[in-house]
Design an enzyme around this catalytic site. Structure first.
Site, short mmCIF file in Angstrom:
data_model
loop_
_atom_site.label_atom_id
_atom_site.label_comp_id
_atom_site.label_asym_id
_atom_site.label_seq_id
_atom_site.Cartn_x
_atom_site.Cartn_y
_atom_site.Cartn_z
N GLY A 1 -11.08 -6.20 16.20
CA GLY A 1 -10.40 -7.37 15.66
C GLY A 1 -11.35 -8.54 15.42
N SER B 1 -6.77 -4.11 15.40
CA SER B 1 -7.67 -3.59 16.43
C SER B 1 -6.99 -2.45 17.20
CB SER B 1 -8.04 -4.72 17.39
OG SER B 1 -8.81 -4.21 18.45
N THR C 1 -23.67 3.59 10.74
CA THR C 1 -23.02 4.89 10.93
C THR C 1 -21.66 4.67 11.56
OG1 THR C 1 -25.16 5.94 11.16
CG2 THR C 1 -23.26 7.16 12.01
N CYS D 1 -10.11 -22.29 34.24
CA CYS D 1 -10.89 -21.58 35.27
C CYS D 1 -10.45 -20.13 35.43
CB CYS D 1 -10.81 -22.21 36.66
SG CYS D 1 -10.57 -23.97 36.64
C1 LIG Z 1 -7.53 -8.97 21.00
C2 LIG Z 1 -7.43 -9.89 19.82
C3 LIG Z 1 -8.51 -10.07 18.95
C4 LIG Z 1 -9.86 -9.45 19.19
O1 LIG Z 1 -9.85 -8.06 18.97
P1 LIG Z 1 -11.04 -7.16 19.57
O2 LIG Z 1 -10.80 -5.81 19.00
O3 LIG Z 1 -10.86 -7.20 21.06
O4 LIG Z 1 -12.32 -7.76 19.11
C5 LIG Z 1 -8.34 -10.90 17.86
N1 LIG Z 1 -7.16 -11.50 17.63
C6 LIG Z 1 -6.09 -11.35 18.43
C7 LIG Z 1 -4.81 -12.03 18.11
C8 LIG Z 1 -6.19 -10.54 19.56
O5 LIG Z 1 -5.13 -10.40 20.37
#
Ligand SMILES: *Cc1c(COP(=O)(O)O)cnc(C)c1O
Length: 415
Positions: free
Chosen positions: A95, A223, A261, A348
């Site tokens: 993502g 993702s 790749t 935190c």
């Molecule tokens: C988890 C998330 C991402 C990041 O995706 P990754 O595959 O972990 O890099 C981006 N946007 C949203 C809304 C997410 O929940």
């Protein structure tokens, strides 16, 4: 389509570890917005592409062709899930890369036409930090506000468009509070004004219906590890005809648009995980929504507890509440001791030093943001998990309130 017959049944249950063998603690995973377990049948489908049929898809011999064919199958599966064509799907590392590619790629391809980008205040950092970086490169960014439910108003999107605007990027569903945005309306506005529209749909794909044509989406990020696929793989949908610069240079892969790749086993796993998620969606969404409602009611029965995000227009699996007079971090530690994995928007926590920008944007006062708790359910969540979690949270909140000097007498167990 690359689906072996034994994987066609989406009701195959995920591997589930109910108890920690060493501590005999019950384990309840309530953090599916952070990541999900890869389905066992997905993991099994990936193995051959690392061991026996490991060929580089760019090579010319038969071994390579097996990888290529499997990748084509996965591209088709992802395309079908989005209502797109396979030629519009480009594989990435996840993502974060998809968001970076979409936004930077459009910004640099279109900078002669304009340098203005519209986004919202509640985006994932993969979008907002990318926009911040582009500001340093001379672009200007408008951050649209949200209402108290975390909802963007499409009228605000339209009002923010200038002749300089090249891109609108608004997420489909929020990862913290679960609010689902009016994507089709925003898409229609973008289309009307001839501005490209990107959406970070990482929390939505595999969980709620997505249709890039009906919703007028030009670019969409997804993702794999958010829908029970493997980590480190994702995709960017790029509507055919949309041109953007590459982010990663160095090879002819992904039709010259994304070098390197390919992560063949990851791509195969993602394709299968997504087709299974889409197949099981109607049934799972109903079941998980019912569990979510029970969990929400159970938590809101605790005095001085409030729901974050939209009461109806939210992801089936997202519960986000705040408890007055409590520190979110302490709740997490005490829930962890009871075997429950959860998340908070408190500072935190989760190795971040800032309180949640999403909750503050929704107008939640800072001192209350610290008492926030996010529980996100998944396919393996059971009724028993929900009951256990409600009881555990009640007990933990009461203990923390009893310990805090700020708690008013009426909220103490012994006033
Ligand atoms: C988890 C998330 C991402 C990041 O995706 P990754 O595959 O972990 O890099 C981006 N946007 C949203 C809304 C997410 O929940």
């Amino acid at each position: 389509m690359f689906i072996a017959p034994q994987w066609e049944n989406p009701s195959v249950y995920l591997a589930r570890k109910e108890y920690d063998m060493n501590t005999e603690k019950r384990l309840v995973y309530m953090d599916h917005a952070a990541t999900t377990a890869t389905r066992p049948e997905v993991a099994a489908a990936m193995v051959p592409f690392m061991t026996s049929t490991f060929g580089n898809p760019s090579s010319l011999y038969d071994l390579a062709k097996v990888s290529r064919t499997a990748m084509d199958g996965a591209r088709e599966e992802v395309a079908v899930a989005l209502g797109a064509d396979p030629e519009e799907i480009f594989f990435t590392s996840g993502g974060t890369e998809s968001d970076n590619w979409a936004i930077k790629g459009i910004a640099f391809a279109k900078k002669a036409q304009g340098t203005h980008i519209i986004t919202s205040v509640i985006e994932h950092h993969a979008v907002s930090h990318t926009c911040e970086w582009l500001k340093k490169q001379g672009f200007s960014v408008t951050y649209l506000p949200v209402d108290c439910f975390g909802m963007v108003n499409p009228a605000d999107v339209e009002a923010a468009i200038t002749p300089e605007t090249i891109l609108i990027t608004v997420m489909m569903a929020n990862n913290e509070v679960g609010t689902i945005q009016p994507i089709a309306e925003i898409g229609a506005i973008a289309l009307k004004h001839g501005v490209l529209f990107h959406t970070d749909a990482v929390q939505a794909v595999g969980h709620i219906p997505v249709d890039v044509r009906a919703q007028n989406i030009d670019l969409l990020s997804l993702s794999s590890h958010k829908f029970h696929g493997p980590k480190g793989v994702g995709a960017l949908y790029i509507r055919s005809g949309v041109e953007l610069d590459s982010l990663i240079h160095g090879g002819a892969q992904e039709r010259g648009q994304r070098a390197g790749t390919e992560n063949v086993s990851g791509i195969v796993g993602m394709g299968l995980a997504l087709s299974l998620a889409v197949k099981g969606m109607p049934e799972n969404a109903l079941r998980i929504t019912a569990l979510r409602k029970r969990l929400t009611e159970g938590l809101l029965a605790i005095p001085k507890t409030y729901l974050n995000g939209h009461p109806e227009k939210r992801l089936p699996n997202n519960v986000n509440v705040v408890f007055a007079f409590i520190e979110g971090e302490s709740i997490l530690l005490m829930l962890n001791r009871r075997g429950i994995s959860a998340s908070t928007g408190s500072a935190c926590s989760s190795r971040s030093s800032e309180p949640s920008h999403v909750l503050t944007a929704c107008g939640v006062p800072l001192e209350v943001v610290h008492g926030s708790l996010r529980l996100t359910l998944g396919e393996e969540t059971t009724e028993a998990d929900v009951s256990y979690t409600i009881d555990a949270v009640k007990e933990v909140v009461q203990r923390l309130r009893d310990m805090s000097p700020l708690t008013p007498p009426e909220l103490r167990s012994q006033p």
